[in-house]
Design an enzyme around this catalytic site. Structure first.
Site, PDB file in Angstrom:
ATOM      1  N   ASP A 404       0.842  -1.203   0.000  1.00  0.00           N
ATOM      2  CA  ASP A 404       0.000   0.000   0.000  1.00  0.00           C
ATOM      3  C   ASP A 404       0.877   1.254   0.000  1.00  0.00           C
ATOM      4  O   ASP A 404       2.047   1.218   0.389  1.00  0.00           O
ATOM      5  CB  ASP A 404      -0.907  -0.015   1.228  1.00  0.00           C
ATOM      6  CG  ASP A 404      -2.125   0.890   1.063  1.00  0.00           C
ATOM      7  OD1 ASP A 404      -2.443   1.253  -0.086  1.00  0.00           O
ATOM      8  OD2 ASP A 404      -2.763   1.218   2.075  1.00  0.00           O
ATOM      9  N   GLU A 407       2.847   4.613  -4.382  1.00  0.00           N
ATOM     10  CA  GLU A 407       3.057   5.505  -5.535  1.00  0.00           C
ATOM     11  C   GLU A 407       4.494   6.063  -5.604  1.00  0.00           C
ATOM     12  O   GLU A 407       4.955   6.263  -6.741  1.00  0.00           O
ATOM     13  CB  GLU A 407       2.043   6.672  -5.497  1.00  0.00           C
ATOM     14  CG  GLU A 407       0.605   6.270  -5.658  1.00  0.00           C
ATOM     15  CD  GLU A 407       0.017   5.693  -4.370  1.00  0.00           C
ATOM     16  OE1 GLU A 407      -0.929   4.908  -4.473  1.00  0.00           O
ATOM     17  OE2 GLU A 407       0.534   6.001  -3.275  1.00  0.00           O
ATOM     18  N   ASP A 472      -8.940   4.220  -3.629  1.00  0.00           N
ATOM     19  CA  ASP A 472      -9.920   4.471  -2.568  1.00  0.00           C
ATOM     20  C   ASP A 472     -11.183   5.115  -3.128  1.00  0.00           C
ATOM     21  O   ASP A 472     -11.513   6.282  -2.844  1.00  0.00           O
ATOM     22  CB  ASP A 472      -9.296   5.366  -1.493  1.00  0.00           C
ATOM     23  CG  ASP A 472      -8.140   4.687  -0.779  1.00  0.00           C
ATOM     24  OD1 ASP A 472      -8.069   3.446  -0.820  1.00  0.00           O
ATOM     25  OD2 ASP A 472      -7.316   5.396  -0.182  1.00  0.00           O
TER      26      ASP A 472
END
Length: 793
Positions: A404, A407, A472
């Site tokens: 998670d 990026e 999300d």
């Protein structure tokens, strides 16, 4: 190489196909050739043109006084020798493969690309420096439709948008998102070619935002290299692109089952109670995912602990083992941030595991979760250290990992990695993180397929087995509506496992119908994984009884389709074909379908029209001309090439089977470990208008990598042929390499048989059968052991 901090730009522009000089100042000086590469000298630099196959050509420009950067993060193969030939014909230099050609007009200078005699695209200005950047231009036709740019919610046709190439989360997005976690420098054209700009640093992809038929690729620097891939059809383009950048290995079979997941489970007691609830309600379950509470009590201040928090999870190894005894796998979240408050901060500093500032000190900064450093996965010692964390968790029984915030979520431009700056490596950080885990499995767990759930990646990430999701998304109808578009687009760009948090992630909306429709759609997306903030439970076991029963049917259907789903996943691993396919795959000349994402194909043979709006009683569905279509729930026939207004049911979404399809289905199971050949029904959807059709069923142990390459699999081919009144199905076991599984028994169910046949022959001998006059189905038990596999009815 560390680049200057200004934003230089490499601009790839695609303009209308006019015969204009590419650059009035560029002068053709000559060319040289080797078996691999044609080099064109100009007064401003050198072009290098090579080929990977007959339909994939690479072009690089190396300006004077610069060296070629030969390192690609995306491409896995070397260019091939002997594919290119040249013809120097006066003012044109022709460079050809057997199918494509590049035309170099010498004066005025111009580079154009053709498939046969069809002009695909051409550079206009070519490489030139502009202000603080660089530029290259191509031509677009005025009516060309453009896909690509990674994961976005913009509509299928992305022409007219200017897209930032900087992987970034968009929390709570709904029906529009211009920037998300996967930004890919890829353009896929309705003219049946794909351009991949083979460069890692951040930038922009302008898809004709000025409405002057211009496509612009901008970057802070790096490689001035692109590949142009052509094909006669969509499948051929995808096959060649994934051959170039690598194909997705088959995930473990359990990945196609149901997941229990939320943000998050606070304790061992809580997660055990959730698993127990699934079993009490007899709802299949294959995996449970633990969010960040597994390593800390609070959301903030604990990233980087990367070990079980014993106050909340006192016996983690026993818990994982207990779940494994029930055929339920454990997946753990991990992040690349080491907070200064974490247990591993000082270790990370002492071992020089963190990205640094200009003085060589750990680069420390604040973000939502706390004061942090970032693991420098480009440093050999960090790679080794991080993999050891994962490997030790696998020794405890952990079977999958969730990466998670990769990026990375906050990645300051001044930060430096071992091999470059933050902006040079930002868009490939998630890609290389997945590579780290993938290679760790190859080296230390070679008999086990990894499960790698990742929020960010790059072109070619599919080859590491990466399972991406769409971020999300808000719990809203707008959030649901864009999910098919996002997955379809990513499938066209080689990343076939893009899926959503089923039910939506963000917010505390408890919309019963939204939840039902989202999970019904989830049956026909790559991964079935409900996940949400904990204020409203994502798990079906906590819903009201009516909702629970409806969604339970959807989950059971997901498991029923396991043999079909695993077979289309096998096809993806071999050819790169998407799992979710747009309707224009079926009708390439039907431009009305080029912007349609509301109905799609799941694999080749299942047509799905998810319910994406609330309070709808009916829905319009288009049925491609390539076949007649059979209603999955009623067996009624819909003629291809028609649009029907279909009545909606709360129990399911509109689902149809291609007439002539062979759809293997499994009987009920608690988990995918229960799967076996002995409980497979092969449904054949016969139609009187049909003369021939084919299908296949792929099986292996569901665990070991590279079973196809090592012949440890079974592939059953099925072919239907009608000749006059004779109707024959030929079953053929192409390879039978599954160890300790001699069973070759199936139950054949033939749909659409209007009356009972007088006899059924199997290997020219009469065979017992059952005919249901109400459903018009014919059921025949088959054992292909020592059989010729020939059935007539």
């Amino acid at each position: 190489m560390v680049l200057k901090n200004y934003f230089a730009s490499v601009v790839f522009l695609v303009l209308t196909f006019a015969v204009n000089s590419q650059n009035p100042n560029r002068q053709f000086l000559g060319f040289t050739s080797t078996p691999e590469t044609i080099r064109i000298q100009t007064n401003e630099g050198q072009y290098e043109i090579s080929a990977y196959n007959q339909l994939t050509i690479e072009t690089s420009f190396i300006p004077n006084n610069e060296q070629k950067n030969a390192v690609s993060h995306a491409v896995v193969h070397a260019v091939k020798s002997g594919l290119l030939s040249t013809s120097d014909a006066g003012n044109k230099l022709i460079i050809s493969t057997s199918k494509m050609r590049v035309e170099i007009t010498k004066s005025p200078f111009q580079i154009s690309y053709f498939l046969g005699n069809k002009l695909l695209s051409s550079e206009k200005i070519g490489y030139t420096k502009i202000d603080k950047g660089e530029a290259i231009e191509f031509n677009l036709t005025p009516d060309e439709i453009v896909y690509g740019g990674g994961a976005r919610a913009l509509g299928m046709n992305r022409r007219g948008n200017r897209l930032t190439l900087y992987n970034k989360a968009h929390y709570g997005y709904e029906n529009k998102s211009e920037l998300m976690n996967y930004t890919l420098p890829i353009v896929f054209s309705s003219e049946k070619y794909l351009i991949h700009f083979d460069n890692a640093p951040i930038g922009t992809l302008d898809l004709d935002s000025k409405h002057n038929n211009t496509l612009v690729y901008e970057t802070i620097g790096g490689r001035k290299t692109y590949q142009i891939i052509a094909g006669e059809n969509w499948e051929e383009i995808i096959e060649n692109y994934t051959a170039l950048t690598g194909r997705q290995p088959l995930p473990p079979r359990w990945a196609f089952g149901n997941f229990a997941s939320r943000f998050g489970y606070h304790s061992e007691q809580e997660v055990r109670s959730v698993v127990t609830k699934f079993q009490q309600d007899s709802i299949p379950l294959d995996a449970v995912i633990l969010d960040l509470y597994w390593f800390g009590k609070e959301i903030q201040g604990t990233l980087g602990n990367l070990e079980f928090y014993k106050d909340s999870f006192p016996t983690p190894q026993k818990m994982i083992g207990d779940f494994a005894s029930k055929n339920i796998k454990t997946v753990l979240i991990t992040e690349p941030f080491i907070l200064t408050t974490s247990k591993k901060w000082q270790e990370a500093v002492d071992k020089k595991l963190l990205a640094i500032d200009s003085l060589g000190n750990p680069f420390v900064y604040n973000f939502y979760f706390g004061n942090t450093g970032l693991l420098d996965i480009y440093s050999p010692q960090t790679k080794s250290w991080f993999w050891d964390i994962y490997f030790n968790l696998t020794k405890m029984g952990v079977k999958g990992f969730w990466g998670d915030l990769g990026e990375p979520e906050v990645h300051p431009s001044a930060l430096r990695h071992a091999t470059g700056t933050a902006d040079e490596l930002h868009n490939v950080y998630g890609h290389d993180w997945a590579k780290l885990i993938h290679e760790g499995y190859q080296n230390n767990l070679p008999k086990e397929r990894p499960f790698i759930l990742m929020r960010a990646g790059a072109a070619g990430s599919q080859r590491f087995g990466m399972i991406p999701w769409s971020g999300d998304v808000n719990r809203s109808w707008g959030g649901l509506k864009v999910q098919p578009e996002i997955s379809l687009q990513m499938g066209l760009q080689g990343i076939a496992y893009m899926h959503s948090d089923l039910g939506g992630f963000a917010g505390d909306i408890d919309d019963r119908m939204l939840y039902i429709r989202w999970l019904q759609y989830g049956v026909f997306q790559p991964i079935f994984r409900p996940h949400a903030q904990e204020s409203v439970p994502s798990e079906v076991v906590f819903k009201d009884n009516e909702t629970k029963q409806i969604v339970k049917k959807a989950i059971q259907l997901r498991y029923k389709l396991l043999p079909y789903n695993y077979t289309i996943a096998f096809e993806n691993s071999q050819l790169g074909h998407p799992l979710m396919r747009p309707l224009f795959y079926e009708e390439p000349s039907n431009t009305a379908l080029y912007e349609n994402s509301s109905t799609y194909l799941w694999g080749k043979d299942i047509l799905v029209s998810p319910v994406l709006s609330n309070d709808e009683q009916v829905q319009s569905v288009y049925f491609p001309t390539t076949a007649n279509w059979v209603d999955f729930y009623t067996d009624s026939i819909i003629k291809g090439g028609t649009t029907a207004i279909v009545q909606l049911s709360i129990d399911h979404i509109p689902t149809y089977i291609r007439a002539g399809a062979f759809i293997p289905m499994a009987e009920k199971m608690k988990a995918t470990e229960d799967y076996g050949t002995a409980n497979i029904d092969i449904h054949f959807y016969y139609n009187e208008t049909l003369n021939n059709s084919s299908g296949q069923l792929y099986e292996d142990d569901g665990i070991t990598p590279n079973n196809f390459e090592t012949k440890r699999y079974r592939l059953l081919s099925m072919n239907f042929q009608k000749n006059g009144s004779s109707r024959k199905i030929q079953f053929n076991i192409v390879n039978d390499g599954i160890e300790n599984n001699p069973t070759k028994s199936y139950n054949l169910i033939i749909h659409g048989v209007k009356k009972a046949p007088k006899k059924v022959l199997f290997d020219k001998k009469k065979r017992k059968f059952t005919y249901n006059s109400k459903t018009k189905t014919l059921s025949i038990p088959l054992n292909l052991l020592n059989s010729k596999g020939e059935l007539t009815f």
